[in-house]
Scaffold this motif. Structure first.
Motif, short mmCIF file in Angstrom:
data_model
loop_
_atom_site.label_atom_id
_atom_site.label_comp_id
_atom_site.label_asym_id
_atom_site.label_seq_id
_atom_site.Cartn_x
_atom_site.Cartn_y
_atom_site.Cartn_z
N TRP A 52 -58.16 22.23 -54.20
CA TRP A 52 -56.78 22.35 -53.06
C TRP A 52 -57.16 22.54 -51.71
N TRP A 53 -58.21 23.38 -51.42
CA TRP A 53 -58.63 23.69 -50.01
C TRP A 53 -59.12 22.50 -49.29
N ASP A 54 -59.40 21.38 -49.96
CA ASP A 54 -59.98 20.34 -49.20
C ASP A 54 -59.63 20.06 -48.09
N MET A 55 -57.91 19.85 -48.00
CA MET A 55 -57.18 19.53 -46.79
C MET A 55 -57.25 20.27 -45.70
N LEU A 56 -57.09 21.67 -46.06
CA LEU A 56 -57.36 22.86 -44.73
C LEU A 56 -58.70 23.08 -44.19
N ALA A 57 -59.62 22.78 -45.16
CA ALA A 57 -61.18 22.60 -44.76
C ALA A 57 -61.29 21.49 -43.76
N ALA A 58 -60.83 20.27 -44.14
CA ALA A 58 -61.02 19.17 -43.45
C ALA A 58 -60.41 19.20 -42.03
N PHE A 59 -59.11 19.96 -41.95
CA PHE A 59 -58.36 20.11 -40.70
C PHE A 59 -59.44 20.90 -39.82
N TRP A 60 -59.74 22.16 -40.34
CA TRP A 60 -60.35 23.04 -39.76
C TRP A 60 -61.94 22.65 -39.13
N GLY A 125 -59.56 9.79 -54.30
CA GLY A 125 -58.29 9.60 -54.63
C GLY A 125 -57.77 10.39 -55.55
N GLU A 126 -58.33 11.40 -55.75
CA GLU A 126 -57.96 12.21 -56.94
C GLU A 126 -58.75 13.44 -57.00
N LEU A 127 -58.29 14.61 -57.70
CA LEU A 127 -59.19 15.88 -57.64
C LEU A 127 -60.23 15.51 -58.63
#
Length: 281
Positions: A52-60, A125-127
């Motif tokens: 779940w953290w991947d999107m926030l990590a990528a943005f940061w 494309g998926e977890l």
């Protein structure tokens, strides 16, 4: 589809919020590899997707660590639930129709062509667990690279591996490994499948290297980007406060982190490994 609708004030606020959230949630954010230099022209960033953290990590990583202007696709139905993400550069893609695929290509090409923007894609494309091999992508990144090469004559991609691991403290480590930026050239006979397999192989190599370092549990192999201001250690605020007051009375140092105190064993497997490492028997 849902287009991105970036807002500079909201993006600045979200950058601050994400940095604070990562500090509160992880003991440290550590990275290795070479910090990439931004190439000229469009860039596709491919990362694994295990959490779940991947999107926030990528943005940061894109905005705070690298300082690049970035965008990213997301399932359209999910984005309708989290509409604020459109304000930081996320756009919604209909994953249930061929029309959605065409819209993704048209929109992403328009975003990247003639710019120095980066598009961050969790290309599996998926977890998917970080243990799964071989790494396989859906075809979108290769279609996009092929189209950018055809229309602009240039495109580059970058592999970024992410992992999350508990080491010595109650909070996990966020581990990042950067690959090398790969410049693609519009050559006769360059097949979309060739681009796709190269992207997959590059990310798999970075994930394998990061996994080896993760299992080694040696923070000296990384560089620290963020850390919890409290140290991220300790048992509980009350107990740690009492222990700190007691240590001050005794004029002793009381480190919070569990890993700050370590007694090497003089017997057993760990001792034998240490003797072998220094040339003993």
């Amino acid at each position: 589809m849902l287009p991105a609708a970036k807002s500079a004030p909201i993006e600045r606020w979200f950058r601050w919020y994400t940095r604070r959230y990562l500090r509160r949630s992880f003991h440290r954010v550590l990275w290795c590899g070479e910090l990439p230099t931004r190439p000229e022209g469009p860039l596709i960033i491919c990362s694994n997707h295990s959490s779940w953290w991947d999107m926030l990590a990528a943005f940061w990583i894109a905005t705070d660590l690298l300082g690049w202007e970035g965008y990213g696709p997301m399932d359209e139905r999910q984005l309708r639930r989290y509409a604020i993400l459109r304000r930081i550069g996320v756009f919604g893609v209909d994953r249930e129709s061929l029309r959605g695929g065409r819209e993704f290509l048209d929109y992403a090409t328009g975003l990247l062509a003639g710019t120095d923007r980066a598009l961050w894609i969790t290309a599996q494309g998926e977890l998917v667990s970080t243990d799964v091999r071989p790494i396989r992508f859906y075809s979108g990144p290769a279609y996009l690279a092929e189209r950018l090469l055809r229309e602009t004559g240039r495109c580059a991609y970058l592999s970024v591996a992410l992992d999350y691991e508990f080491w010595d403290e109650k909070r996990p480590e966020l581990l990042i490994r950067f690959g090398a930026v790969r410049e693609l050239k519009a050559e006769p006979g360059l097949l979309r499948k060739t681009i796709l397999r190269a992207m997959e192989a590059d990310l798999e190599a970075e994930m394998d290297a990061l996994d080896e370092l993760r299992r080694g549990r040696d923070a000296s192999q990384f560089r620290q980007a963020l850390a919890d201001r409290t140290g991220g250690g300790g048992v509980s605020p009350v107990y740690d406060l009492l222990r700190s007051v007691s240590a001050r009375i005794r004029r002793e140092h009381a480190p919070r982190e569990h890993g700050a105190v370590h007694t090497p064993p003089r017997w057993g497997p760990a001792s034998a490994r240490r003797r072998r490492a220094v040339g003993g028997k």
